[in-house]
Write a protein that holds these residues in place. Sequence first.
Motif, PDB file in Angstrom:
ATOM      1  N   ALA A  33       0.731  -1.422  -0.084  1.00  0.00           N
ATOM      2  CA  ALA A  33       0.116   0.079  -0.065  1.00  0.00           C
ATOM      3  C   ALA A  33       0.983   1.341   0.073  1.00  0.00           C
ATOM      4  CB  ALA A  33      -0.823   0.078   1.322  1.00  0.00           C
ATOM      5  N   GLY A  34       2.104   1.104   0.419  1.00  0.00           N
ATOM      6  CA  GLY A  34       3.044   2.284   0.419  1.00  0.00           C
ATOM      7  C   GLY A  34       3.340   2.808   1.754  1.00  0.00           C
ATOM      8  N   GLY A  35       3.695   1.848   2.723  1.00  0.00           N
ATOM      9  CA  GLY A  35       4.280   2.553   3.876  1.00  0.00           C
ATOM     10  C   GLY A  35       5.493   3.017   3.765  1.00  0.00           C
ATOM     11  N   LEU A  36       6.526   2.503   3.349  1.00  0.00           N
ATOM     12  CA  LEU A  36       8.012   2.835   3.053  1.00  0.00           C
ATOM     13  C   LEU A  36       7.731   4.243   2.332  1.00  0.00           C
ATOM     14  CD1 LEU A  36      10.071  -0.075   2.281  1.00  0.00           C
ATOM     15  CD2 LEU A  36      10.055   1.265   4.288  1.00  0.00           C
ATOM     16  N   SER A  37       7.150   4.278   1.147  1.00  0.00           N
ATOM     17  CA  SER A  37       7.097   5.546   0.257  1.00  0.00           C
ATOM     18  C   SER A  37       6.434   6.489   0.971  1.00  0.00           C
ATOM     19  CB  SER A  37       6.198   5.153  -0.761  1.00  0.00           C
ATOM     20  OG  SER A  37       6.843   4.182  -1.960  1.00  0.00           O
ATOM     21  N   GLU A  38       5.363   6.349   1.791  1.00  0.00           N
ATOM     22  CA  GLU A  38       4.894   7.386   2.724  1.00  0.00           C
ATOM     23  C   GLU A  38       5.897   7.851   3.532  1.00  0.00           C
ATOM     24  OE1 GLU A  38       2.493  10.310   4.197  1.00  0.00           O
ATOM     25  OE2 GLU A  38       2.025   8.927   2.548  1.00  0.00           O
ATOM     26  N   GLY A  39       6.807   7.141   4.116  1.00  0.00           N
ATOM     27  CA  GLY A  39       7.775   7.542   5.180  1.00  0.00           C
ATOM     28  C   GLY A  39       8.581   8.407   4.444  1.00  0.00           C
ATOM     29  N   PHE A  40       9.156   7.751   3.344  1.00  0.00           N
ATOM     30  CA  PHE A  40      10.268   8.701   2.466  1.00  0.00           C
ATOM     31  C   PHE A  40       9.706  10.032   2.044  1.00  0.00           C
ATOM     32  CE2 PHE A  40      12.735   5.084   2.830  1.00  0.00           C
ATOM     33  CZ  PHE A  40      13.897   5.140   2.572  1.00  0.00           C
ATOM     34  N   ARG A  41       8.464  10.104   1.562  1.00  0.00           N
ATOM     35  CA  ARG A  41       7.705  11.212   1.149  1.00  0.00           C
ATOM     36  C   ARG A  41       7.563  12.067   2.318  1.00  0.00           C
ATOM     37  NH1 ARG A  41       1.782  11.247  -1.705  1.00  0.00           N
ATOM     38  NH2 ARG A  41       1.070  10.139   0.316  1.00  0.00           N
ATOM     39  N   ARG A  42       7.392  11.735   3.693  1.00  0.00           N
ATOM     40  CA  ARG A  42       7.280  12.508   4.911  1.00  0.00           C
ATOM     41  C   ARG A  42       8.731  13.091   5.088  1.00  0.00           C
ATOM     42  NH1 ARG A  42       3.804  13.073   8.747  1.00  0.00           N
ATOM     43  NH2 ARG A  42       4.521  13.809  10.918  1.00  0.00           N
ATOM     44  N   ALA A  43       9.783  12.579   4.919  1.00  0.00           N
ATOM     45  CA  ALA A  43      11.233  12.964   5.019  1.00  0.00           C
ATOM     46  C   ALA A  43      11.489  13.764   3.862  1.00  0.00           C
ATOM     47  CB  ALA A  43      12.159  12.002   5.112  1.00  0.00           C
ATOM     48  N   GLY A  44      10.882  14.151   2.892  1.00  0.00           N
ATOM     49  CA  GLY A  44      11.159  15.018   1.820  1.00  0.00           C
ATOM     50  C   GLY A  44      11.506  14.551   0.502  1.00  0.00           C
ATOM     51  N   TYR A  45      11.363  13.343   0.431  1.00  0.00           N
ATOM     52  CA  TYR A  45      11.876  12.569  -0.894  1.00  0.00           C
ATOM     53  C   TYR A  45      10.732  12.856  -2.161  1.00  0.00           C
ATOM     54  CZ  TYR A  45      15.814   9.850   1.177  1.00  0.00           C
ATOM     55  OH  TYR A  45      16.881   9.584   2.035  1.00  0.00           O
ATOM     56  N   GLN A  46      10.945  12.701  -3.118  1.00  0.00           N
ATOM     57  CA  GLN A  46      10.214  12.574  -4.350  1.00  0.00           C
ATOM     58  C   GLN A  46      10.005  11.193  -4.547  1.00  0.00           C
ATOM     59  OE1 GLN A  46      11.231  14.167  -8.114  1.00  0.00           O
ATOM     60  NE2 GLN A  46       9.442  13.713  -9.167  1.00  0.00           N
ATOM     61  N   VAL A  47       8.802  10.614  -4.359  1.00  0.00           N
ATOM     62  CA  VAL A  47       8.559   9.230  -4.623  1.00  0.00           C
ATOM     63  C   VAL A  47       8.110   9.170  -6.205  1.00  0.00           C
ATOM     64  CG1 VAL A  47       7.128   7.383  -4.046  1.00  0.00           C
ATOM     65  CG2 VAL A  47       7.711   8.731  -2.331  1.00  0.00           C
ATOM     66  N   THR A  48       8.841   8.517  -6.896  1.00  0.00           N
ATOM     67  CA  THR A  48       8.811   8.422  -8.256  1.00  0.00           C
ATOM     68  C   THR A  48       8.287   7.199  -9.043  1.00  0.00           C
ATOM     69  OG1 THR A  48      11.023   7.735  -8.645  1.00  0.00           O
ATOM     70  CG2 THR A  48      10.503   9.997  -8.909  1.00  0.00           C
ATOM     71  N   ALA A  49       8.194   5.993  -8.107  1.00  0.00           N
ATOM     72  CA  ALA A  49       7.708   4.831  -8.571  1.00  0.00           C
ATOM     73  C   ALA A  49       7.307   3.563  -7.507  1.00  0.00           C
ATOM     74  CB  ALA A  49       8.525   4.158  -9.903  1.00  0.00           C
ATOM     75  N   GLY A  50       6.647   2.819  -7.552  1.00  0.00           N
ATOM     76  CA  GLY A  50       6.364   1.782  -6.985  1.00  0.00           C
ATOM     77  C   GLY A  50       5.763   0.423  -7.577  1.00  0.00           C
ATOM     78  N   SER A  51       6.014  -0.678  -7.242  1.00  0.00           N
ATOM     79  CA  SER A  51       5.821  -1.772  -7.862  1.00  0.00           C
ATOM     80  C   SER A  51       5.304  -2.990  -6.900  1.00  0.00           C
ATOM     81  CB  SER A  51       7.210  -2.304  -8.651  1.00  0.00           C
ATOM     82  OG  SER A  51       6.827  -3.635  -9.113  1.00  0.00           O
ATOM     83  N   ASP A  52       4.054  -3.627  -7.374  1.00  0.00           N
ATOM     84  CA  ASP A  52       3.744  -4.673  -6.338  1.00  0.00           C
ATOM     85  C   ASP A  52       2.785  -5.798  -7.107  1.00  0.00           C
ATOM     86  OD1 ASP A  52       3.748  -5.004  -3.175  1.00  0.00           O
ATOM     87  OD2 ASP A  52       1.897  -5.947  -4.060  1.00  0.00           O
ATOM     88  N   HIS A  53       2.769  -6.893  -6.702  1.00  0.00           N
ATOM     89  CA  HIS A  53       1.931  -7.927  -7.368  1.00  0.00           C
ATOM     90  C   HIS A  53       0.440  -7.796  -7.242  1.00  0.00           C
ATOM     91  CE1 HIS A  53       1.359 -12.497  -8.432  1.00  0.00           C
ATOM     92  NE2 HIS A  53       1.311 -11.657  -9.681  1.00  0.00           N
ATOM     93  N   ASP A  54      -0.080  -7.233  -6.178  1.00  0.00           N
ATOM     94  CA  ASP A  54      -1.198  -7.093  -5.521  1.00  0.00           C
ATOM     95  C   ASP A  54      -1.980  -5.977  -6.017  1.00  0.00           C
ATOM     96  OD1 ASP A  54      -3.799  -7.102  -4.267  1.00  0.00           O
ATOM     97  OD2 ASP A  54      -2.873  -7.272  -2.256  1.00  0.00           O
ATOM     98  N   PRO A  55      -3.028  -6.101  -7.081  1.00  0.00           N
ATOM     99  CA  PRO A  55      -3.632  -5.230  -7.555  1.00  0.00           C
ATOM    100  C   PRO A  55      -4.480  -4.345  -6.644  1.00  0.00           C
ATOM    101  CG  PRO A  55      -4.764  -7.285  -8.289  1.00  0.00           C
ATOM    102  CD  PRO A  55      -3.591  -7.633  -7.511  1.00  0.00           C
ATOM    103  N   ASP A  56      -4.875  -4.884  -5.596  1.00  0.00           N
ATOM    104  CA  ASP A  56      -5.467  -4.005  -4.702  1.00  0.00           C
ATOM    105  C   ASP A  56      -4.651  -3.034  -3.938  1.00  0.00           C
ATOM    106  OD1 ASP A  56      -8.193  -4.923  -5.294  1.00  0.00           O
ATOM    107  OD2 ASP A  56      -7.736  -6.806  -3.881  1.00  0.00           O
TER     108      ASP A  56
END
Length: 468
Positions: A33-56
């Motif tokens: 769902a994006g826990g790591l991405s949300e944390g990095f976004r909170r720290a000021g990063y630009q989240v550019t891509a994410g990949s997962d097998h689960d369509p939900d």
Amino acid sequence: MSTVVNVLGDHVVPVGSDADGGALTVVDLFCGAGGLSEGFRRAGYQVTAGSDHDPDAIATYAANFPDAVALCGDVRDAELREQLDEAAAGADVLVGGPPCQAFSQVRNHTRLIDDPRNSLYREFVSAVGAALPDAFMMENVPGMAQMGVKEQVMTDLSLDGEYTVVPQLVDAADFGVPQTRKRLLFLGVRTALSAEPPTLVGTGATGAVQLVRFADHSAAVGGTTVSADAPIPGYVPTARPDARGERVALALADPFDPSVVSVEQALGDLTALQTGRRAETLSTSELPDPTSAYQRMMRDGHRDELGNVSVPRMQADTALRLAGIPAGGNHRDLSEQLQARYLTGAKWGPSNGSGRLGRAHYYAYRRLHPEMWAWTLNTKGDSAYHWSSARCLSVREFARLQSFPDSFTFTTDARRGPLTGRIDGGAAHSRYRQAGNAVPPLLAAAAATVLRETVLAARARRDATLRS
């Protein structure tokens, strides 16, 4: 087949865009769902891509990261892997938590990366080697820290000396998350940057305070005296008798200190939710004012409506059992009578034929303690019950205990029926699973912050050397 779920019109946002003024970029493999991405976004990063097998999970990811490329499919698929390598090219940091199923290699002398059960882990290592970011972080379960395995992972991730890698076992509750959740982090930095991977420093709360059961709760907390033949069992947060214990206890009790957060400080403004609530949204005007710094932080920037606030219905048997469990308690607090498999005559759920609760139920009857952080959530809605109301938690309350902000909404792919990568159980269960499986964003943000500082400082030294 792989698909790109999220685009802006006909234009896919490229990795390395300067749209945010030059922030470090991050790509999230096995993003869920994006826990790591949300944390990095909170720290000021630009989240550019994410990949997962689960369509939900990818539907949730795409909804919450509209400026990122969301790739849905098996990373071992050649087409998706090509898209992922293209998205990761030029990224400053790669992160991910690949499933790693085989820990037996210590005994059978098979290398971790060669075990066929660990093909997804091998893909993460390969992706790092293809993109060669300045830094990466791989997170996994604490079991990977067992003797031999941790060393193999460090060797694999070092890519023959391309990276310096340091592992660290951390607990989310030591980083302001109202939940104990241990994770093993592998932080890697390009050897060419001449910088050691950073170390996360938390509060040490989990080693300083624990929940202790007292036969007579009133005596433990100095409450009203009760007769000796009618003790009131209960649980009380108890600090170590030293300076650190005192410091953590004070922080835990202070609603305006977000360094250590209790369940009530996290969820107290959502207490009015009731069992069987079907509506998924709630007007934020109906919420009481925040009563803690953590609630204010979670509600910062939220929309007019708060999502994921439906609450599952509950069996009458469960309500009877919860009445016999104090806050912070579990199945061990149940009387002999309440340990009978069926209490009201209704037959529901699995039965072991003994007429008693079985081991499968031991994690199903646990009540949160308002003055303590939560235990580790799992993927089921009945893994935690409210401390004062006889009810399950909503997905929003799961999200709060994981440190997702209220603006983060959990959803599912709109398509019905079986889909490649979809896990059976229905949409409601998927949202609980997505929230329960996630890496707590505040923990991810702590790692993201120290990685950013390390990378930027190393780059500055390198640039200064080149100018001299």
